[in-house]
Design a protein around this motif. Structure first.
Motif, mmCIF file in Angstrom:
data_model
loop_
_atom_site.group_PDB
_atom_site.id
_atom_site.type_symbol
_atom_site.label_atom_id
_atom_site.label_comp_id
_atom_site.label_asym_id
_atom_site.label_seq_id
_atom_site.Cartn_x
_atom_site.Cartn_y
_atom_site.Cartn_z
ATOM 1 N N HIS A 1 -9.178 3.638 2.401
ATOM 2 C CA HIS A 1 -9.307 3.743 3.855
ATOM 3 C C HIS A 1 -8.590 4.975 4.396
ATOM 4 O O HIS A 1 -7.545 4.854 5.038
ATOM 5 C CB HIS A 1 -8.737 2.497 4.534
ATOM 6 C CG HIS A 1 -9.431 1.228 4.178
ATOM 7 N ND1 HIS A 1 -8.788 0.162 3.580
ATOM 8 C CD2 HIS A 1 -10.725 0.838 4.331
ATOM 9 C CE1 HIS A 1 -9.658 -0.814 3.391
ATOM 10 N NE2 HIS A 1 -10.836 -0.426 3.833
ATOM 11 N N PRO A 2 -9.147 6.163 4.151
ATOM 12 C CA PRO A 2 -8.435 7.372 4.615
ATOM 13 C C PRO A 2 -8.229 7.399 6.132
ATOM 14 O O PRO A 2 -7.288 8.018 6.620
ATOM 15 C CB PRO A 2 -9.324 8.524 4.141
ATOM 16 C CG PRO A 2 -10.589 7.919 3.678
ATOM 17 C CD PRO A 2 -10.363 6.470 3.407
ATOM 18 N N ARG B 1 -0.133 4.726 -1.265
ATOM 19 C CA ARG B 1 -1.325 5.353 -0.676
ATOM 20 C C ARG B 1 -0.993 6.177 0.572
ATOM 21 O O ARG B 1 -1.874 6.810 1.147
ATOM 22 C CB ARG B 1 -2.318 4.282 -0.250
ATOM 23 C CG ARG B 1 -2.798 3.405 -1.371
ATOM 24 C CD ARG B 1 -3.648 2.309 -0.762
ATOM 25 N NE ARG B 1 -4.290 1.505 -1.770
ATOM 26 C CZ ARG B 1 -5.187 0.566 -1.492
ATOM 27 N NH1 ARG B 1 -5.529 0.343 -0.243
ATOM 28 N NH2 ARG B 1 -5.741 -0.133 -2.447
ATOM 29 N N TRP B 2 0.260 6.093 1.035
ATOM 30 C CA TRP B 2 0.571 6.690 2.333
ATOM 31 C C TRP B 2 1.217 8.058 2.212
ATOM 32 O O TRP B 2 1.828 8.402 1.179
ATOM 33 C CB TRP B 2 1.511 5.769 3.115
ATOM 34 C CG TRP B 2 0.888 4.443 3.427
ATOM 35 C CD1 TRP B 2 -0.447 4.195 3.662
ATOM 36 C CD2 TRP B 2 1.548 3.184 3.514
ATOM 37 N NE1 TRP B 2 -0.644 2.861 3.894
ATOM 38 C CE2 TRP B 2 0.553 2.214 3.818
ATOM 39 C CE3 TRP B 2 2.869 2.773 3.396
ATOM 40 C CZ2 TRP B 2 0.857 0.868 3.992
ATOM 41 C CZ3 TRP B 2 3.176 1.426 3.568
ATOM 42 C CH2 TRP B 2 2.173 0.492 3.862
ATOM 43 N N GLY C 1 -4.967 8.362 -2.881
ATOM 44 C CA GLY C 1 -4.698 7.172 -2.077
ATOM 45 C C GLY C 1 -5.638 6.032 -2.371
ATOM 46 O O GLY C 1 -5.958 5.738 -3.518
ATOM 47 N N GLY C 2 -6.096 5.368 -1.320
ATOM 48 C CA GLY C 2 -6.911 4.184 -1.495
ATOM 49 C C GLY C 2 -8.237 4.346 -0.807
ATOM 50 O O GLY C 2 -8.764 5.445 -0.684
ATOM 51 N N ASP D 1 -4.902 5.760 4.599
ATOM 52 C CA ASP D 1 -4.493 6.117 3.237
ATOM 53 C C ASP D 1 -4.616 7.624 3.045
ATOM 54 O O ASP D 1 -5.372 8.291 3.761
ATOM 55 C CB ASP D 1 -5.429 5.445 2.224
ATOM 56 C CG ASP D 1 -5.330 3.925 2.249
ATOM 57 O OD1 ASP D 1 -4.290 3.415 2.713
ATOM 58 O OD2 ASP D 1 -6.286 3.271 1.796
ATOM 59 N N TYR E 1 -0.811 -0.228 10.583
ATOM 60 C CA TYR E 1 -1.795 -0.138 9.494
ATOM 61 C C TYR E 1 -2.174 1.323 9.363
ATOM 62 O O TYR E 1 -3.054 1.813 10.055
ATOM 63 C CB TYR E 1 -3.023 -1.031 9.720
ATOM 64 C CG TYR E 1 -3.612 -1.438 8.376
ATOM 65 C CD1 TYR E 1 -4.204 -0.478 7.555
ATOM 66 C CD2 TYR E 1 -3.509 -2.733 7.897
ATOM 67 C CE1 TYR E 1 -4.674 -0.814 6.299
ATOM 68 C CE2 TYR E 1 -3.977 -3.082 6.638
ATOM 69 C CZ TYR E 1 -4.558 -2.108 5.842
ATOM 70 O OH TYR E 1 -5.016 -2.442 4.596
ATOM 71 N N LYS F 1 -8.991 9.833 -0.897
ATOM 72 C CA LYS F 1 -9.304 9.169 -2.187
ATOM 73 C C LYS F 1 -8.845 10.027 -3.355
ATOM 74 O O LYS F 1 -8.896 11.238 -3.315
ATOM 75 C CB LYS F 1 -10.810 8.943 -2.284
ATOM 76 C CG LYS F 1 -11.185 7.497 -2.087
ATOM 77 C CD LYS F 1 -12.537 7.197 -2.718
ATOM 78 C CE LYS F 1 -12.742 5.710 -2.793
ATOM 79 N NZ LYS F 1 -13.575 5.207 -1.736
ATOM 80 N N LYS G 1 -7.833 1.047 8.181
ATOM 81 C CA LYS G 1 -8.754 -0.060 7.915
ATOM 82 C C LYS G 1 -9.338 -0.646 9.194
ATOM 83 O O LYS G 1 -10.458 -1.127 9.230
ATOM 84 C CB LYS G 1 -8.003 -1.164 7.161
ATOM 85 C CG LYS G 1 -8.849 -2.371 6.862
ATOM 86 C CD LYS G 1 -8.036 -3.483 6.216
ATOM 87 C CE LYS G 1 -8.945 -4.665 5.909
ATOM 88 N NZ LYS G 1 -8.181 -5.835 5.470
ATOM 89 N N ASN H 1 0.814 -1.225 0.000
ATOM 90 C CA ASN H 1 0.000 0.000 0.000
ATOM 91 C C ASN H 1 0.850 1.279 0.000
ATOM 92 O O ASN H 1 0.315 2.372 0.196
ATOM 93 C CB ASN H 1 -0.928 0.004 1.234
ATOM 94 C CG ASN H 1 -1.916 -1.152 1.200
ATOM 95 O OD1 ASN H 1 -2.354 -1.560 0.124
ATOM 96 N ND2 ASN H 1 -2.256 -1.696 2.358
ATOM 97 N N TYR H 2 2.154 1.151 -0.210
ATOM 98 C CA TYR H 2 3.106 2.260 -0.076
ATOM 99 C C TYR H 2 2.648 3.554 -0.751
ATOM 100 O O TYR H 2 2.716 4.632 -0.165
ATOM 101 C CB TYR H 2 4.442 1.817 -0.667
ATOM 102 C CG TYR H 2 5.581 2.790 -0.546
ATOM 103 C CD1 TYR H 2 6.420 2.784 0.574
ATOM 104 C CD2 TYR H 2 5.846 3.706 -1.556
ATOM 105 C CE1 TYR H 2 7.481 3.663 0.670
ATOM 106 C CE2 TYR H 2 6.904 4.598 -1.464
ATOM 107 C CZ TYR H 2 7.727 4.571 -0.348
ATOM 108 O OH TYR H 2 8.776 5.450 -0.253
#
Ligand code: AHG
Ligand code: MN
Ligand code: MN
Length: 347
Positions: free
Chosen positions: A280-281, A226-227, A277-278, A271, A268, A274, A284, A223-224
Motif C-alpha cells: 500500500h504505497p 515498510r515505513w 515496502g509492502g 508503505d 495508517y 513495492k 490502505k 508494518n514497521y
C-alpha cells in the motif's frame, strides 16, 4: 469552559443533550431545503444503523461471521456482512430521494438516484473493520455528505470535484452499545441506540478531544519495516514515552472513537514503494469513505488529520477508490507526530 480549583479545564458544566433534529436545526451553512435533505439522509443512516446493529447481534447464530467467498473492488475479501450492510444502507439512502450519487467501498461504480429536490452526494464504508466479526469484535459504518453541484453528467467526476465540500460526516459504531456520532462544521454530537424503542438518544455533548490531547497511540507496528525513516523515528520514540499507551483494535471507527473520547492519535502510513515496502504505497485507507469523514469529525472536535504532507481535507481526489495515508487525532498528538517524523506541521 470553566476551571476547577486545580486549574483543570472542565467542559461538562456547559454540556447539553441535543436531539438529532435539534442538532441539524442549529447546524450552520444550510438552506431550508438542504436542512430537510440532511435530516432525511441522517434518518436513513439511523434506520440503517438500527437494522445493521440488530442483524450483527444475531450474526453468530446465523453463521454470519466470515467471508462471502467474494472479493471486492479493492481486491479484498468480502465478508458476508459487508454485502448485507451495503444493501441495507444503499436501499435506504436511495429511497430517501435526497442522495443523488452514492459511492461505496463495496461498489466499483457510483449509484445514481433521481432526486426531484435538494440532495447531497454520499460516500460510505458500509462496514468498516469487518474482519473483527469473526471474533464478535467492534465494527462500524462511515458516511460523508458532499455538497452536490449542477451540470456534471459524470457521477464519478461530480463527487470527485466536491470532495473539499464535505458538509457532514457520521459514523455508527457497533460495539457494546451502538452509537451514532454526527459532525457538522464546528460541532460533534453523540447518540446511543436504545434497542427497546429503536431511537438514537442524545448523549451529553458537544464531543471534543480532551485537553492536553491524550496519550493513546494506535498504529499497526507489525508494518514497521515498510515505513520511511520519519514514521519509524516516531514509532521509536514510543518506547521512551512511558506515559503513552498503545491501543489497536483494527477497526478505524473503534480506534478513532476511543481516541476521540480518551485523547490520542490513529496512524495508517503509506508503505515504501513495492520492493522495499509492502502493498500500500499510498496507504490502505480510502480517501472518500474513511479518511475525509474521520478528518471532518476530528476537525469539528478540535483535532487534526493529515496524510503526512497536507491536511486530508485539502487533498484533491482523482479516483473514487483512492487510498491515502491517514494520521488523525487530537491537535497535540498530530502536531507532535509531524515534528518527530519530520513532516510539515498541520495547523
Ligand atoms: P475495511 O474493513 O472497511 O476494509 O477497513 C479495515 C481498515 C480499518 O478499519 C482498520 O483500521 C485497518 O483496515 C486495519 O488494517 P491492518 O489490519 O492492516 O492494521
Ligand atoms: Mn473500512
Ligand atoms: Mn468496509
Amino acid at each position: 469552559m470553566q476551571e476547577n480549583r486545580s486549574g483543570r479545564k472542565i467542559h461538562h458544566e456547559r454540556e447539553s443533550r441535543l436531539s438529532l433534529e435539534e442538532f441539524i436545526e442549529k447546524a450552520p451553512d444550510f438552506t431550508t431545503g438542504e436542512r430537510i435533505a440532511v435530516r432525511e439522509i441522517l434518518e436513513s443512516v439511523a434506520e440503517g444503523g438500527r437494522e445493521v446493529s440488530h442483524r450483527l447481534a444475531l450474526g453468530p447464530l446465523h453463521g454470519l461471521t466470515g467471508s462471502s467467498g467474494q472479493v471486492n473492488v479493492q481486491g479484498e475479501e468480502v465478508q458476508a456482512f459487508d454485502e448485507i450492510a451495503q444493501e441495507v444502507f444503499s436501499g435506504l439512502l436511495g429511497a430517501s430521494g435526497r442522495v443523488s450519487v452514492l459511492v461505496s467501498e463495496e461498489r466499483e461504480k457510483p449509484e445514481v438516484f433521481p432526486c426531484p429536490t435538494d440532495s447531497f452526494y454520499v460516500a460510505m464504508d458500509p462496514l468498516d473493520g469487518s474482519s473483527n466479526l469473526a471474533v464478535s469484535g467492534p465494527v462500524g459504518s462511515i458516511f460523508a455528505l458532499y455538497r452536490s453541484r449542477d451540470g456534471n453528467e459524470d457521477p464519478s467526476r461530480a463527487i470527485l470535484e466536491s470532495v473539499q465540500d464535505v458538509v457532514c460526516a457520521v459514523y455508527v459504531l457497533y460495539s457494546v452499545s451502538t452509537l451514532m456520532v454526527v459532525a457538522f462544521r464546528e460541532e460533534v454530537r453523540m447518540y446511543a441506540l436504545d434497542p427497546a424503542s429503536g431511537g438514537f438518544l442524545p448523549l451529553p455533548g458537544p464531543v471534543r478531544f480532551p485537553d492536553g490531547g491524550g496519550q493513546i497511540v494506535s498504529i499497526n507496528t507489525a508494518n514497521y519495516t515498510r515505513w520511511d525513516r520519519g514514521v519509524q523515528a516516531y514509532v521509536d520514540t514510543l518506547h521512551s514515552h512511558s506515559s503513552w499507551s498503545a491501543r489497536y483494535v483494527g477497526a478505524l471507527v473503534m480506534d478513532f472513537h476511543r481516541n476521540l473520547l480518551k485523547g490520542g492519535i490513529y496512524i495508517y502510513p503509506g508503505d515504501l514503494p513495492k520492493g522495499n515496502g509492502g502493498g500500500h504505497p499510498e496507504g490502505k485507507l480510502r480517501l472518500l469513505f474513511e479518511a475525509i469523514p474521520m478528518a471532518f469529525i476530528a476537525r469539528a472536535a478540535g483535532g487534526l488529520a493529515t496524510n503526512g504532507q497536507k491536511p486530508i481535507l485539502e487533498l484533491p481526489a482523482t479516483h473514487i477508490h483512492q487510498r491515502v495515508a491517514l494520521i488523525v487525532g487530537s491537535r497535540e498528538r498530530v502536531q507532535e507526530f509531524s515534528r518527530i517524523s519530520g513532516s510539515p506541521e498541520p495547523n
